[in-house]
Scaffold this motif. Structure first.
Motif, PDB file in Angstrom:
ATOM      1  N   GLU A   1     -17.649   7.154   3.825  1.00 38.95           N
ATOM      2  CA  GLU A   1     -18.480   6.847   2.655  1.00 38.95           C
ATOM      3  C   GLU A   1     -18.343   5.386   2.252  1.00 38.95           C
ATOM      4  OE1 GLU A   1     -17.167   9.611  -0.248  1.00 38.95           O
ATOM      5  OE2 GLU A   1     -18.110  11.325   0.735  1.00 38.95           O
ATOM      6  N   SER A   2     -17.096   4.868   2.212  1.00 38.27           N
ATOM      7  CA  SER A   2     -16.928   3.486   1.785  1.00 38.27           C
ATOM      8  C   SER A   2     -17.436   2.520   2.855  1.00 38.27           C
ATOM      9  CB  SER A   2     -15.462   3.196   1.455  1.00 38.27           C
ATOM     10  OG  SER A   2     -14.647   3.367   2.583  1.00 38.27           O
ATOM     11  N   ALA A   3     -17.330   2.886   4.140  1.00 36.84           N
ATOM     12  CA  ALA A   3     -17.838   2.024   5.195  1.00 36.84           C
ATOM     13  C   ALA A   3     -19.348   1.936   5.146  1.00 36.84           C
ATOM     14  CB  ALA A   3     -17.374   2.530   6.568  1.00 36.84           C
ATOM     15  N   SER A   4     -20.008   3.014   4.730  1.00 39.51           N
ATOM     16  CA  SER A   4     -21.463   2.980   4.703  1.00 39.51           C
ATOM     17  C   SER A   4     -21.985   2.056   3.602  1.00 39.51           C
ATOM     18  CB  SER A   4     -22.010   4.410   4.489  1.00 39.51           C
ATOM     19  OG  SER A   4     -21.689   4.865   3.196  1.00 39.51           O
ATOM     20  N   TRP A   5     -21.148   1.699   2.643  1.00 39.37           N
ATOM     21  CA  TRP A   5     -21.574   0.795   1.560  1.00 39.37           C
ATOM     22  C   TRP A   5     -21.361  -0.657   1.939  1.00 39.37           C
ATOM     23  CZ3 TRP A   5     -24.465   2.191  -2.373  1.00 39.37           C
ATOM     24  CH2 TRP A   5     -24.517   3.541  -2.687  1.00 39.37           C
ATOM     25  N   ASN A   6     -20.670  -0.935   3.027  1.00 37.31           N
ATOM     26  CA  ASN A   6     -20.390  -2.329   3.404  1.00 37.31           C
ATOM     27  C   ASN A   6     -21.531  -2.943   4.142  1.00 37.31           C
ATOM     28  OD1 ASN A   6     -17.936  -2.330   2.226  1.00 37.31           O
ATOM     29  ND2 ASN A   6     -16.865  -1.648   4.046  1.00 37.31           N
TER      30      ASN A   6
ATOM     31  N   PHE B   1     -11.416  -2.748   7.768  1.00 32.09           N
ATOM     32  CA  PHE B   1     -12.685  -3.347   7.363  1.00 32.09           C
ATOM     33  C   PHE B   1     -13.351  -2.586   6.209  1.00 32.09           C
ATOM     34  CE2 PHE B   1     -12.319  -5.261  11.643  1.00 32.09           C
ATOM     35  CZ  PHE B   1     -12.282  -6.577  11.220  1.00 32.09           C
ATOM     36  N   SER B   2     -12.998  -1.319   6.031  1.00 31.74           N
ATOM     37  CA  SER B   2     -13.530  -0.573   4.885  1.00 31.74           C
ATOM     38  C   SER B   2     -12.630  -0.744   3.652  1.00 31.74           C
ATOM     39  CB  SER B   2     -13.676   0.914   5.229  1.00 31.74           C
ATOM     40  OG  SER B   2     -12.405   1.504   5.396  1.00 31.74           O
ATOM     41  N   ARG B   3     -11.589  -1.543   3.806  1.00 34.56           N
ATOM     42  CA  ARG B   3     -10.638  -1.848   2.729  1.00 34.56           C
ATOM     43  C   ARG B   3      -9.798  -0.654   2.286  1.00 34.56           C
ATOM     44  NH1 ARG B   3     -15.303  -4.942   0.681  1.00 34.56           N
ATOM     45  NH2 ARG B   3     -15.038  -7.052   1.447  1.00 34.56           N
TER      46      ARG B   3
ATOM     47  N   THR C   1       1.902  -3.433   5.427  1.00 28.98           N
ATOM     48  CA  THR C   1       0.713  -2.589   5.475  1.00 28.98           C
ATOM     49  C   THR C   1       0.699  -1.731   4.216  1.00 28.98           C
ATOM     50  OG1 THR C   1       0.796  -2.492   7.878  1.00 28.98           O
ATOM     51  CG2 THR C   1      -0.503  -0.812   6.789  1.00 28.98           C
ATOM     52  N   GLU C   2      -0.467  -1.709   3.543  1.00 27.22           N
ATOM     53  CA  GLU C   2      -0.636  -0.893   2.344  1.00 27.22           C
ATOM     54  C   GLU C   2      -1.814   0.047   2.525  1.00 27.22           C
ATOM     55  OE1 GLU C   2      -0.021  -2.769  -1.663  1.00 27.22           O
ATOM     56  OE2 GLU C   2      -0.297  -4.580  -0.454  1.00 27.22           O
ATOM     57  N   ALA C   3      -1.592   1.312   2.182  1.00 27.61           N
ATOM     58  CA  ALA C   3      -2.631   2.343   2.237  1.00 27.61           C
ATOM     59  C   ALA C   3      -2.035   3.600   1.603  1.00 27.61           C
ATOM     60  CB  ALA C   3      -3.053   2.623   3.673  1.00 27.61           C
ATOM     61  N   PRO C   4      -2.870   4.581   1.294  1.00 25.61           N
ATOM     62  CA  PRO C   4      -2.320   5.859   0.824  1.00 25.61           C
ATOM     63  C   PRO C   4      -1.392   6.458   1.897  1.00 25.61           C
ATOM     64  CG  PRO C   4      -4.659   5.747   0.375  1.00 25.61           C
ATOM     65  CD  PRO C   4      -4.333   4.560   1.243  1.00 25.61           C
ATOM     66  N   LEU C   5      -0.409   7.220   1.456  1.00 25.86           N
ATOM     67  CA  LEU C   5       0.605   7.771   2.358  1.00 25.86           C
ATOM     68  C   LEU C   5       0.002   8.517   3.545  1.00 25.86           C
ATOM     69  CD1 LEU C   5       3.591   8.326   3.028  1.00 25.86           C
ATOM     70  CD2 LEU C   5       3.386  10.418   1.684  1.00 25.86           C
ATOM     71  N   PHE C   6      -0.953   9.393   3.300  1.00 26.95           N
ATOM     72  CA  PHE C   6      -1.499  10.184   4.408  1.00 26.95           C
ATOM     73  C   PHE C   6      -2.209   9.310   5.439  1.00 26.95           C
ATOM     74  CE2 PHE C   6      -0.969  13.839   1.484  1.00 26.95           C
ATOM     75  CZ  PHE C   6      -0.238  14.656   2.330  1.00 26.95           C
ATOM     76  N   LEU C   7      -2.804   8.206   5.018  1.00 29.42           N
ATOM     77  CA  LEU C   7      -3.417   7.286   5.985  1.00 29.42           C
ATOM     78  C   LEU C   7      -2.341   6.575   6.800  1.00 29.42           C
ATOM     79  CD1 LEU C   7      -6.501   5.582   4.298  1.00 29.42           C
ATOM     80  CD2 LEU C   7      -6.445   7.253   6.139  1.00 29.42           C
ATOM     81  N   LEU C   8      -1.263   6.169   6.144  1.00 31.23           N
ATOM     82  CA  LEU C   8      -0.173   5.531   6.885  1.00 31.23           C
ATOM     83  C   LEU C   8       0.411   6.486   7.931  1.00 31.23           C
ATOM     84  CD1 LEU C   8       1.693   3.644   4.004  1.00 31.23           C
ATOM     85  CD2 LEU C   8       0.276   2.635   5.813  1.00 31.23           C
TER      86      LEU C   8
ATOM     87  N   CYS D   1      -6.207   7.791  13.308  1.00 29.21           N
ATOM     88  CA  CYS D   1      -7.245   7.051  12.578  1.00 29.21           C
ATOM     89  C   CYS D   1      -7.488   5.711  13.263  1.00 29.21           C
ATOM     90  CB  CYS D   1      -6.811   6.786  11.142  1.00 29.21           C
ATOM     91  SG  CYS D   1      -6.753   8.236  10.110  1.00 29.21           S
ATOM     92  N   ASP D   2      -8.653   5.191  13.063  1.00 26.02           N
ATOM     93  CA  ASP D   2      -9.019   3.887  13.591  1.00 26.02           C
ATOM     94  C   ASP D   2      -8.578   2.827  12.582  1.00 26.02           C
ATOM     95  OD1 ASP D   2     -10.187   1.567  14.500  1.00 26.02           O
ATOM     96  OD2 ASP D   2     -12.182   2.426  14.750  1.00 26.02           O
ATOM     97  N   ALA D   3      -7.523   2.117  12.903  1.00 30.43           N
ATOM     98  CA  ALA D   3      -6.968   1.115  11.990  1.00 30.43           C
ATOM     99  C   ALA D   3      -7.979   0.018  11.681  1.00 30.43           C
ATOM    100  CB  ALA D   3      -5.697   0.519  12.576  1.00 30.43           C
ATOM    101  N   ASP D   4      -8.765  -0.382  12.678  1.00 33.13           N
ATOM    102  CA  ASP D   4      -9.760  -1.434  12.440  1.00 33.13           C
ATOM    103  C   ASP D   4     -10.791  -0.984  11.417  1.00 33.13           C
ATOM    104  OD1 ASP D   4      -8.510  -3.102  14.262  1.00 33.13           O
ATOM    105  OD2 ASP D   4      -9.754  -2.420  15.939  1.00 33.13           O
ATOM    106  N   ALA D   5     -11.290   0.231  11.570  1.00 29.36           N
ATOM    107  CA  ALA D   5     -12.292   0.746  10.631  1.00 29.36           C
ATOM    108  C   ALA D   5     -11.704   0.845   9.226  1.00 29.36           C
ATOM    109  CB  ALA D   5     -12.802   2.113  11.083  1.00 29.36           C
TER     110      ALA D   5
END
Length: 179
Positions: free
Chosen positions: A174-179, A111-113, A89-96, A104-108
């Motif tokens: 913000e990034s999800a709204s662009w998908n 899908f928002s990358r 799993t890769e993400a910024p530290l605070f998200l991990l 946090c919603d892992a699925d969201a």
């Protein structure tokens, strides 16, 4: 919220055994506070789970069956890192960390990358379910390491977490709204 490079850079100079020792103490504290944490993993308990903070030069590998965590340094350039992990799993530290607490919603995020998962998806889903069921609160669990200063440490850790999550939640929306 990404850890600024100026704060992450010193981690390239700190010896890995020291970083690993600190991580083992924190991991042990969390495992002790949540003894059934890895019970839901069933056949996935012996698998190796790698967590790669995109904003740190470190990688963390957890083997639940042995309640073991190891730390390694990522290559400075785009070289490959031999993790020998079943799921990554890769993400910024605070998200991990927020995912670890179930905040946090892992699925969201996936899908928002904002979150990348590779390898054994079934094992990672089992890990996610185990973490969600464990009700981890890092500010509370880690503050206990501060002994008599636990209430103060808990408030500071909680405040940092809440501010970082607020920034990441806005970013994810913000990034999800662009998908």
């Amino acid at each position: 919220m990404q850890i600024p490079p100026i704060f992450a850079a010193p981690l390239t100079m700190i010896p890995i055994p020291l970083i690993e020792r600190i991580c083992k103490v924190m991991f042990g504290r969390i495992a002790k506070a949540h003894p059934g944490l890895f019970e839901r993993l069933d056949e996935h308990r012996a698998k190796r789970f790698a967590f790669l903070p995109t904003d740190l030069p470190l990688a963390f590998v957890v083997v639940p069956e042995r309640q073991e965590i190891s730390v390694m340094r990522k290559p400075a350039e785009t070289g490959t890192l031999d993790l020998r992990a079943d799921a990554v799993t890769e993400a910024p530290l605070f998200l991990l960390l927020a995912l670890m607490e179930g905040r946090c919603d892992a699925d969201a995020l996936f899908f928002s990358r904002d979150l990348s998962v590779t390898g054994d998806m079934e094992a990672m889903l089992a890990m996610r379910n185990a973490l969600d069921a464990s009700s981890i609160d890092l500010s509370e669990d880690l503050a206990r390491l501060a002994g008599p200063f636990a209430p103060i440490a808990g408030r500071i850790i909680g405040e940092i977490r809440d501010r970082a999550l607020k920034d990441d939640t806005l970013s994810a929306r913000e990034s999800a709204s662009w998908n």
